[in-house]
Enzyme design. Structure first.
Site, PDB file in Angstrom:
ATOM      1  N   HIS A 185       0.696  23.424  18.076  1.00 39.47           N
ATOM      2  CA  HIS A 185      -0.723  25.284  18.459  1.00 39.47           C
ATOM      3  C   HIS A 185      -1.073  25.277  19.858  1.00 39.47           C
ATOM      4  CE1 HIS A 185      -0.555  25.435  13.995  1.00 39.47           C
ATOM      5  NE2 HIS A 185      -0.494  26.205  14.160  1.00 39.47           N
ATOM      6  N   ARG A 292      -5.446  33.889  14.760  1.00 37.20           N
ATOM      7  CA  ARG A 292      -6.030  32.495  14.405  1.00 37.20           C
ATOM      8  C   ARG A 292      -7.432  32.805  14.752  1.00 37.20           C
ATOM      9  NH1 ARG A 292      -0.007  31.825  16.522  1.00 37.20           N
ATOM     10  NH2 ARG A 292       1.051  30.429  15.094  1.00 37.20           N
ATOM     11  N   ARG A 328      -6.273  36.225  10.115  1.00 36.69           N
ATOM     12  CA  ARG A 328      -6.359  35.032   8.971  1.00 36.69           C
ATOM     13  C   ARG A 328      -6.959  33.926   8.501  1.00 36.69           C
ATOM     14  NH1 ARG A 328      -1.888  30.583  10.564  1.00 36.69           N
ATOM     15  NH2 ARG A 328      -3.194  30.383  12.160  1.00 36.69           N
ATOM     16  N   GLU A 427       4.014  29.999   3.726  1.00 31.87           N
ATOM     17  CA  GLU A 427       4.226  29.711   4.582  1.00 31.87           C
ATOM     18  C   GLU A 427       5.386  28.594   3.609  1.00 31.87           C
ATOM     19  OE1 GLU A 427       1.745  29.527   7.548  1.00 31.87           O
ATOM     20  OE2 GLU A 427      -0.319  29.286   5.904  1.00 31.87           O
ATOM     21  N   ASN A 450       7.134  28.999  10.451  1.00 29.68           N
ATOM     22  CA  ASN A 450       6.652  27.737  11.164  1.00 29.68           C
ATOM     23  C   ASN A 450       6.600  26.329  10.818  1.00 29.68           C
ATOM     24  OD1 ASN A 450       6.758  28.885  12.993  1.00 29.68           O
ATOM     25  ND2 ASN A 450       4.329  29.093  14.016  1.00 29.68           N
ATOM     26  N   ASP A 451       5.587  27.206   9.110  1.00 35.67           N
ATOM     27  CA  ASP A 451       5.259  25.736   7.936  1.00 35.67           C
ATOM     28  C   ASP A 451       6.424  26.404   7.238  1.00 35.67           C
ATOM     29  OD1 ASP A 451       2.856  23.919   8.515  1.00 35.67           O
ATOM     30  OD2 ASP A 451       1.999  26.714   9.066  1.00 35.67           O
ATOM     31  N   ARG A 461       7.044  19.850  11.905  1.00 34.46           N
ATOM     32  CA  ARG A 461       6.933  20.104  13.398  1.00 34.46           C
ATOM     33  C   ARG A 461       6.694  20.226  14.251  1.00 34.46           C
ATOM     34  NH1 ARG A 461       3.198  25.450  11.830  1.00 34.46           N
ATOM     35  NH2 ARG A 461       2.477  25.321  13.818  1.00 34.46           N
ATOM     36  N   CYS A 498       5.227  36.236  10.911  1.00 32.67           N
ATOM     37  CA  CYS A 498       4.116  35.716  11.992  1.00 32.67           C
ATOM     38  C   CYS A 498       4.605  34.238  12.490  1.00 32.67           C
ATOM     39  CB  CYS A 498       3.028  35.988  11.695  1.00 32.67           C
ATOM     40  SG  CYS A 498       2.360  34.992  10.351  1.00 32.67           S
TER      41      CYS A 498
HETATM   42  C1  PEP Z   1       3.365  29.633  10.572  1.00 32.38           C
HETATM   43  O1  PEP Z   1       3.319  28.412   9.546  1.00 32.38           O
HETATM   44  O2  PEP Z   1       4.488  30.027  10.995  1.00 32.38           O
HETATM   45  C2  PEP Z   1       2.193  30.490  11.270  1.00 32.38           C
HETATM   46  C3  PEP Z   1       2.440  31.242  11.793  1.00 32.38           C
HETATM   47  O3  PEP Z   1       0.409  29.520  10.796  1.00 32.38           O
HETATM   48  P1  PEP Z   1       0.944  28.359  12.227  1.00 32.38           P
HETATM   49  O4  PEP Z   1       1.784  28.095  12.944  1.00 32.38           O
HETATM   50  O5  PEP Z   1      -0.913  28.863  12.540  1.00 32.38           O
HETATM   51  O6  PEP Z   1       0.438  27.271  11.325  1.00 32.38           O
HETATM   52 MG    MG Z   2       1.289  28.277   9.261  1.00 32.96          MG
END
Ligand code: PEP
Ligand code: MG
Length: 536
Positions: A185, A292, A328, A427, A450-451, A461, A498
């Protein structure tokens, strides 16, 4: 030349600033000149007061509760018991660091002994906090709250999002870290701000000097300490090329993203704070696809109040209206921790107590946020999205809580919009696989690659050592994206992406063929993504 993971493009040359966890241990030295130690202490106290005043002023703009904490700390510096204790110790000829520690421990112990008195218990933490600041200053260690008078490249083992939000970002020209990965992040935050970043340097991190000038290329992952004239010229040329590429994208900022077959895509922005809105507008964002909101919590010393949150949501909606804004709800946990949540260390925090799991177990936290969001909804085009969904039952519980909150506001005569769309993040593999069922309950999906990649590939990650396995373009991930999009459209709802891979233009063609309706990316990537959509 040292190497790391290319995490946020751009080239920077500046002085190194090592961000270290301050070592606050102190040892006793006796027989010192009381007047000299007094002078050291007075200078440290004056600096602490100035730091706290500056933090207070900054916090006042966003969150009055945090501001209050800094105010209390400021008063603590002048507290008669605290000052007397320190004076007494200094007169004994002991070192200022120890004088602070001894006095703070005695006072905190006294406060802690007042069992049942919550206010006094909290003062114990304040005393320790203020003395930590004094000792840090006395030991000459700079803090993450430090203000810089010239640009710096921040080097750290790893950067916690809670540290990154507090850094003086105006003066941060780049980040380099030993750990971390391109979807951690702090890196996402750096990308949002357009700050070049090289992470996951591993052993190469040890080859960095303690200070001096470094040159970094966030597009190639290269880091060069102490560059000579030739190297400086090379980095200047790279910077010019990077800026020229950015200029070539200028026209695309104002264009609609429509594919050659006529499919219109919204290219929106991922943001973490109000400070990012200027960049969204400047880069031609069609709205915000992911705010976020947990960064509001990370930037706060205690739970942000309904009013403080309301002001933030209202401002983001007003400034972007009539563009859509997807907020979110709180996605705290894993690498994003706020101490006041009191989440105990977990073996597998990414799969642990986080996000919607916290909100459904501690609904008072969730309700406060929903009330703030609904109150703000009349000021623009609000969409609310829920993170980390794995089960239909969670969506049903959310809807029940939402209905209660709406009922409450109605009874209080507080206006809110009935046009708010409610969606979920897809996700987790569970949500993607069940997306046909989930799609019947919500207004939209936003795929968090991402998740989704982390859980599908079973690849943390945050772990640079397995970053080759963390691949959002892996066919397994792409199949889940395709399935989710198909199920969304079959149910007549829209679907966006996203996660960071929304900005991977090597995948734009694929996303368009899957019918993705919205791509939400860091503001600096908007023009590049618009061009890729138009050219697909
Ligand atoms: C994701 O998981 O792709 C996402 C957009 O949320 P974050 O990166 O904040 O976990
Ligand atoms: Mg996420």
């Amino acid at each position: 030349m040292l190497k790391g993971i290319a995490a946020s493009p751009g080239v920077a040359v500046a002085e190194l600033f090592r961000l270290e966890e301050p070592d606050l241990t102190v040892s006793l030295t006796e027989g010192l000149d009381p007047a000299a130690e007094r002078a050291r202490y007075d200078a440290a106290a004056a600096q602490a007061a100035a730091e706290l005043d500056a933090l207070y002023d900054r916090a006042c703009q966003t969150d009055e509760k945090t501001a209050q904490v800094f105010d209390i700390h400021r008063m603590m510096l002048e507290d008669p018991d605290f000052c007397d204790g320190i004076s007494e110790a200094l007169e004994e000829g002991i070192n200022a660091e120890y004088a602070v520690r001894r006095t703070a421990d005695a006072l905190a112990g006294m406060f802690r002994a007042m069992e049942g008195d919550e206010y006094m218990q909290a003062r114990a933490a304040d005393v320790q906090d203020v003395s930590g600041r004094l000792i840090r200053i006395l030991k000459g260690v700079r803090d993450v709250d430090a203000r810089f008078d010239r640009p710096v490249i921040v080097a750290a083992e790893d950067l916690l999002p809670s540290q990154t939000v507090r850094l003086d970002k105006e003066m941060v020209a780049g980040f380099i870290t030993r750990l971390g990965s391109s979807t951690s992040h702090s890196v996402i935050l750096a990308r949002t701000l357009g700050i070049p970043c090289v992470v996951g340097m591993g052993d190469d991190f040890d080859r960095l000097p303690l200070s001096g000038v470094v040159a970094i290329d966030g597009g190639s992952g290269e880091v060069l300490p102490d560059p000579d004239e030739d190297a400086l010229a090379d980095f200047r040329a790279r910077r010019a090329a990077y800026l020229a590429d950015r200029d070539a994208l200028e026209d695309f900022k104002r264009r609609e993203a429509v594919t050659s077959s006529g499919h219109k895509v919204l290219v929106a922005a991922n943001i973490g704070s109000l400070e990012d809105i200027d960049a969204v507008l400047a880069q031609g964002g069609d709205g915000v696809g992911l705010f976020r909101s947990e960064f509001i919590y990370l930037d706060s010393a205690d739970f942000p109040t309904e009013e403080a949150q309301f002001q933030i949501y209202k401002e983001v909606l007003e400034r972007l209206a009539p563009r859509p804004v997807v907020v979110r709800t709180l996605d705290l946990g894993s690498d994003k921790q706020a101490p006041y949540f009191g989440i105990k260390g977990e073996e597998n925090p990414a799969m642990g107590y986080r996000a919607i799991r916290i909100c459904l177990k501690e609904p008072h936290i969730f309700r406060t946020q929903l009330r703030a969001l609904l109150r703000a909804s009349v000021y623009g085009n609000l969409n609310v999205m829920f993170p980390m969904i794995t089960k239909l039952d969670q969506v049903l519980q959310i809807k029940a809580i939402l209905a209660q909150v709406q009922g409450e506001l109605e009874a209080e005569g507080v206006p809110f919009s009935r046009d708010v769309q409610y969606g979920i993040m897809v996700e987790t593999p569970a949500a993607a696989v069940m997306s046909d069922v989930l799609a019947r309950e919500v207004d939209f999906f936003s795929i968090g690659t991402n998740d989704l990649t982390q859980y599908t590939m079973a690849a943390d990650r945050m772990n640079a050592r397995i970053s080759d396995l963390f691949d959002s373009a892996d066919p397994s991930v792409l199949r889940l994206v395709e399935l989710t999009a198909k199920n969304a459209h079959a149910a007549g709802i829209w679907v966006g992406i996203c996660g960071e891979s929304a900005a991977n233009t090597a995948l734009t063609e694929f996303y368009m063929s899957a019918g993705i309706d919205e791509l939400s990316v860091s503001p600096s990537s908007i023009p590049k993504v618009k061009r890729a959509v138009i050219q697909s």
